[in-house]
Motif scaffolding. Sequence first.
Motif, PDB file in Angstrom:
ATOM      1  N   ALA A  69     -77.266 -24.735  -6.673  1.00  0.00           N
ATOM      2  CA  ALA A  69     -76.287 -25.250  -5.839  1.00  0.00           C
ATOM      3  C   ALA A  69     -75.189 -26.209  -6.757  1.00  0.00           C
ATOM      4  O   ALA A  69     -75.713 -26.854  -7.538  1.00  0.00           O
ATOM      5  CB  ALA A  69     -76.576 -26.094  -4.547  1.00  0.00           C
ATOM      6  N   LEU A  70     -73.966 -26.000  -6.437  1.00  0.00           N
ATOM      7  CA  LEU A  70     -73.037 -26.624  -7.041  1.00  0.00           C
ATOM      8  C   LEU A  70     -72.390 -27.616  -6.093  1.00  0.00           C
ATOM      9  O   LEU A  70     -71.668 -27.275  -5.027  1.00  0.00           O
ATOM     10  CB  LEU A  70     -71.676 -25.685  -7.713  1.00  0.00           C
ATOM     11  CG  LEU A  70     -72.232 -24.563  -8.773  1.00  0.00           C
ATOM     12  CD1 LEU A  70     -71.254 -23.727  -9.030  1.00  0.00           C
ATOM     13  CD2 LEU A  70     -72.873 -25.077  -9.851  1.00  0.00           C
ATOM     14  N   PRO A  71     -72.759 -28.996  -6.210  1.00  0.00           N
ATOM     15  CA  PRO A  71     -72.204 -29.830  -5.237  1.00  0.00           C
ATOM     16  C   PRO A  71     -70.765 -29.713  -5.134  1.00  0.00           C
ATOM     17  O   PRO A  71     -69.913 -29.694  -5.771  1.00  0.00           O
ATOM     18  CB  PRO A  71     -72.605 -31.211  -5.803  1.00  0.00           C
ATOM     19  CG  PRO A  71     -73.614 -30.747  -6.768  1.00  0.00           C
ATOM     20  CD  PRO A  71     -73.405 -29.483  -7.221  1.00  0.00           C
ATOM     21  N   GLY A  72     -70.342 -29.603  -3.663  1.00  0.00           N
ATOM     22  CA  GLY A  72     -68.826 -29.397  -3.343  1.00  0.00           C
ATOM     23  C   GLY A  72     -68.430 -28.215  -3.396  1.00  0.00           C
ATOM     24  O   GLY A  72     -67.086 -28.072  -3.133  1.00  0.00           O
ATOM     25  N   GLU A  73     -68.889 -27.320  -4.042  1.00  0.00           N
ATOM     26  CA  GLU A  73     -68.453 -26.038  -4.322  1.00  0.00           C
ATOM     27  C   GLU A  73     -69.211 -24.788  -3.310  1.00  0.00           C
ATOM     28  O   GLU A  73     -69.077 -25.076  -2.185  1.00  0.00           O
ATOM     29  CB  GLU A  73     -68.584 -25.521  -5.528  1.00  0.00           C
ATOM     30  CG  GLU A  73     -67.747 -26.301  -6.497  1.00  0.00           C
ATOM     31  CD  GLU A  73     -66.010 -26.165  -6.498  1.00  0.00           C
ATOM     32  OE1 GLU A  73     -65.728 -24.957  -6.111  1.00  0.00           O
ATOM     33  OE2 GLU A  73     -65.444 -27.082  -6.343  1.00  0.00           O
ATOM     34  N   ALA A  74     -69.633 -23.594  -3.800  1.00  0.00           N
ATOM     35  CA  ALA A  74     -70.146 -22.769  -3.165  1.00  0.00           C
ATOM     36  C   ALA A  74     -71.279 -22.154  -3.983  1.00  0.00           C
ATOM     37  O   ALA A  74     -71.435 -22.454  -5.058  1.00  0.00           O
ATOM     38  CB  ALA A  74     -69.256 -21.712  -2.592  1.00  0.00           C
ATOM     39  N   ASN A  75     -71.754 -20.934  -3.302  1.00  0.00           N
ATOM     40  CA  ASN A  75     -72.766 -20.232  -4.372  1.00  0.00           C
ATOM     41  C   ASN A  75     -72.462 -18.861  -4.704  1.00  0.00           C
ATOM     42  O   ASN A  75     -71.757 -18.141  -4.017  1.00  0.00           O
ATOM     43  CB  ASN A  75     -74.120 -20.262  -3.304  1.00  0.00           C
ATOM     44  CG  ASN A  75     -74.797 -21.502  -2.976  1.00  0.00           C
ATOM     45  OD1 ASN A  75     -74.855 -22.429  -3.936  1.00  0.00           O
ATOM     46  ND2 ASN A  75     -75.399 -21.848  -1.858  1.00  0.00           N
ATOM     47  N   PRO A  76     -72.888 -18.483  -5.884  1.00  0.00           N
ATOM     48  CA  PRO A  76     -72.404 -17.394  -6.658  1.00  0.00           C
ATOM     49  C   PRO A  76     -72.903 -16.038  -5.622  1.00  0.00           C
ATOM     50  O   PRO A  76     -73.868 -15.863  -5.590  1.00  0.00           O
ATOM     51  CB  PRO A  76     -72.940 -17.380  -7.839  1.00  0.00           C
ATOM     52  CG  PRO A  76     -74.239 -18.031  -7.790  1.00  0.00           C
ATOM     53  CD  PRO A  76     -73.918 -19.103  -6.599  1.00  0.00           C
ATOM     54  N   GLY A  77     -71.663 -15.111  -5.635  1.00  0.00           N
ATOM     55  CA  GLY A  77     -72.207 -13.702  -5.422  1.00  0.00           C
ATOM     56  C   GLY A  77     -71.767 -12.923  -6.719  1.00  0.00           C
ATOM     57  O   GLY A  77     -72.015 -13.187  -7.833  1.00  0.00           O
ATOM     58  N   GLY A  78     -71.065 -11.756  -6.231  1.00  0.00           N
ATOM     59  CA  GLY A  78     -70.643 -10.930  -7.453  1.00  0.00           C
ATOM     60  C   GLY A  78     -69.131 -11.302  -7.996  1.00  0.00           C
ATOM     61  O   GLY A  78     -68.287 -10.578  -7.485  1.00  0.00           O
ATOM     62  N   HIS A  79     -69.077 -12.449  -8.757  1.00  0.00           N
ATOM     63  CA  HIS A  79     -67.904 -12.894  -9.101  1.00  0.00           C
ATOM     64  C   HIS A  79     -67.131 -13.464  -8.052  1.00  0.00           C
ATOM     65  O   HIS A  79     -65.900 -13.658  -8.389  1.00  0.00           O
ATOM     66  CB  HIS A  79     -67.018 -12.099 -10.289  1.00  0.00           C
ATOM     67  CG  HIS A  79     -67.014 -12.466 -11.531  1.00  0.00           C
ATOM     68  ND1 HIS A  79     -68.172 -12.945 -12.360  1.00  0.00           N
ATOM     69  CD2 HIS A  79     -66.026 -12.659 -12.348  1.00  0.00           C
ATOM     70  CE1 HIS A  79     -67.860 -13.369 -13.547  1.00  0.00           C
ATOM     71  NE2 HIS A  79     -66.295 -13.058 -13.747  1.00  0.00           N
ATOM     72  N   TRP A  80     -67.370 -13.832  -6.862  1.00  0.00           N
ATOM     73  CA  TRP A  80     -67.052 -14.651  -5.834  1.00  0.00           C
ATOM     74  C   TRP A  80     -67.674 -15.625  -5.253  1.00  0.00           C
ATOM     75  O   TRP A  80     -69.063 -15.529  -5.707  1.00  0.00           O
ATOM     76  CB  TRP A  80     -66.658 -13.696  -4.688  1.00  0.00           C
ATOM     77  CG  TRP A  80     -65.406 -12.690  -4.845  1.00  0.00           C
ATOM     78  CD1 TRP A  80     -65.526 -11.461  -5.594  1.00  0.00           C
ATOM     79  CD2 TRP A  80     -64.007 -12.699  -4.048  1.00  0.00           C
ATOM     80  NE1 TRP A  80     -64.265 -10.867  -5.558  1.00  0.00           N
ATOM     81  CE2 TRP A  80     -63.457 -11.806  -4.634  1.00  0.00           C
ATOM     82  CE3 TRP A  80     -63.540 -13.627  -3.659  1.00  0.00           C
ATOM     83  CZ2 TRP A  80     -61.908 -11.389  -4.549  1.00  0.00           C
ATOM     84  CZ3 TRP A  80     -62.071 -13.725  -3.183  1.00  0.00           C
ATOM     85  CH2 TRP A  80     -61.502 -12.423  -3.795  1.00  0.00           C
ATOM     86  N   TRP A  81     -67.446 -16.752  -4.547  1.00  0.00           N
ATOM     87  CA  TRP A  81     -68.080 -17.588  -4.224  1.00  0.00           C
ATOM     88  C   TRP A  81     -68.587 -17.602  -2.520  1.00  0.00           C
ATOM     89  O   TRP A  81     -67.692 -17.165  -1.999  1.00  0.00           O
ATOM     90  CB  TRP A  81     -67.482 -18.875  -4.424  1.00  0.00           C
ATOM     91  CG  TRP A  81     -67.354 -19.170  -5.894  1.00  0.00           C
ATOM     92  CD1 TRP A  81     -66.223 -18.891  -6.668  1.00  0.00           C
ATOM     93  CD2 TRP A  81     -68.250 -19.564  -7.002  1.00  0.00           C
ATOM     94  NE1 TRP A  81     -66.447 -19.248  -8.185  1.00  0.00           N
ATOM     95  CE2 TRP A  81     -67.689 -19.594  -8.056  1.00  0.00           C
ATOM     96  CE3 TRP A  81     -69.426 -20.178  -6.741  1.00  0.00           C
ATOM     97  CZ2 TRP A  81     -68.406 -20.135  -9.369  1.00  0.00           C
ATOM     98  CZ3 TRP A  81     -70.174 -20.382  -7.782  1.00  0.00           C
ATOM     99  CH2 TRP A  81     -69.665 -20.546  -9.140  1.00  0.00           C
ATOM    100  N   LEU A  82     -69.625 -17.709  -2.397  1.00  0.00           N
ATOM    101  CA  LEU A  82     -70.111 -17.412  -0.979  1.00  0.00           C
ATOM    102  C   LEU A  82     -70.451 -18.808  -0.303  1.00  0.00           C
ATOM    103  O   LEU A  82     -71.125 -19.712  -0.690  1.00  0.00           O
ATOM    104  CB  LEU A  82     -71.288 -16.742  -0.964  1.00  0.00           C
ATOM    105  CG  LEU A  82     -71.187 -15.376  -1.667  1.00  0.00           C
ATOM    106  CD1 LEU A  82     -72.504 -14.453  -1.796  1.00  0.00           C
ATOM    107  CD2 LEU A  82     -70.049 -14.548  -1.647  1.00  0.00           C
ATOM    108  N   ASN A  83     -70.201 -18.973   1.153  1.00  0.00           N
ATOM    109  CA  ASN A  83     -70.772 -19.894   2.027  1.00  0.00           C
ATOM    110  C   ASN A  83     -72.061 -19.731   2.398  1.00  0.00           C
ATOM    111  O   ASN A  83     -72.071 -19.616   3.850  1.00  0.00           O
ATOM    112  CB  ASN A  83     -69.661 -20.200   3.273  1.00  0.00           C
ATOM    113  CG  ASN A  83     -69.888 -21.322   3.927  1.00  0.00           C
ATOM    114  OD1 ASN A  83     -70.377 -22.503   3.299  1.00  0.00           O
ATOM    115  ND2 ASN A  83     -69.830 -21.341   5.191  1.00  0.00           N
TER     116      ASN A  83
END
Length: 360
Positions: free
Chosen positions: A279-293
């Motif tokens: 996890a990246l605090p304050g951000e989101a989690n990685p998909g395929g070069h996009w960021w996921l909630n």
Amino acid sequence: MLKTLLAIIGMTILPVCAQDWPDPDWLIDATVSDWQAVDSYAFAQRNPGDRSGIRTDALLIIRDGRIIHERYSTPTTAKTAHLTWSVSKSVLATVLGVVQGEGRFQLQDPVSRYYAPMQAHPEVRMADLLHWASGLQWQEDYEYAPLKSSVVAMLYTRGRNDMAAYAAARSAVDKPGQRFLYSSGDSNLLAAALRGMLDAGAYADYPWQALFAPLGIDSAVWERDGAGSLVGSSYLYLSARDLARIGLLMQREGRWKLRQLLPASWIAFNRTLFTPAQALPGEANPGGHWWLNQPLAGQARPWPDVPPDTYAALGHWGQALYIVPTHKLVIVRYGDDRDGSYSHNELLKRVLAALPGEGT
């Protein structure tokens, strides 16, 4: 006859749907008039000499193909091609989606098939780069560790003349595909691999021919390094209205009017959580070069007040393109944040609260 012609030029014909598209420009829907809670957060009064706090340059909210709210801070306007920083990475992934739909590569292909310097790392696959999981040594810090920063060296000093070659020369510290490590180097390797997938001479104009022109985007400026490769990690400029066109393409599952521009399988890949991640605090989690909630195992959703299907392209200093499929929303936010006080969750929560009958 029309179906035959479209088949010849490679365009998938789809059923006609009663949907709004920006053709040539966005339609406006002024049904929602109370944006005070959103604007008071995004556009807090700022002192031009003070670099702290939330500093929004542009906020554009699209619902089901129509603009429902739009505001800018001087000197940014609706026509300004704004630096997107790492939002560029997700746009690069969208370009690659068109390429993949043309059958030019597969996710399991070795990167070295398309970019020869990666023969030093023959096990790295295209999917590994798209997950930021090449296994190559990398340090992404900008301001906080500039003398040790791989990304600073790549963009500004010894790597700037050939950014992909600089990334390919990193040593392997993990097996590919086993660990997420955010890397602008991985993204620039993708940009260099793109050249190897295309016919000779096609590279320079390909993003415009394949993606920007079909979407009606005319503000795009994409810088190149000394070797002529797109700086896919960082240096794409787009107006907010044009970036929103990419968001609408994604929100409508890769379809643009009558054309399936991106394969449905590619959208599914973009939106699938890469589980060997942290996890990246304050951000989101990685998909395929996009960021996921989407939450990693044993953890909460990154943006708890926002629907779990929300995903985003995110960039340095607060650049963001959010897609909220549940509510047919596309939101572009450009900023100049320097102190980490901006919250994706807070802005999105306020946007949803402003829409009658909407919520998480």
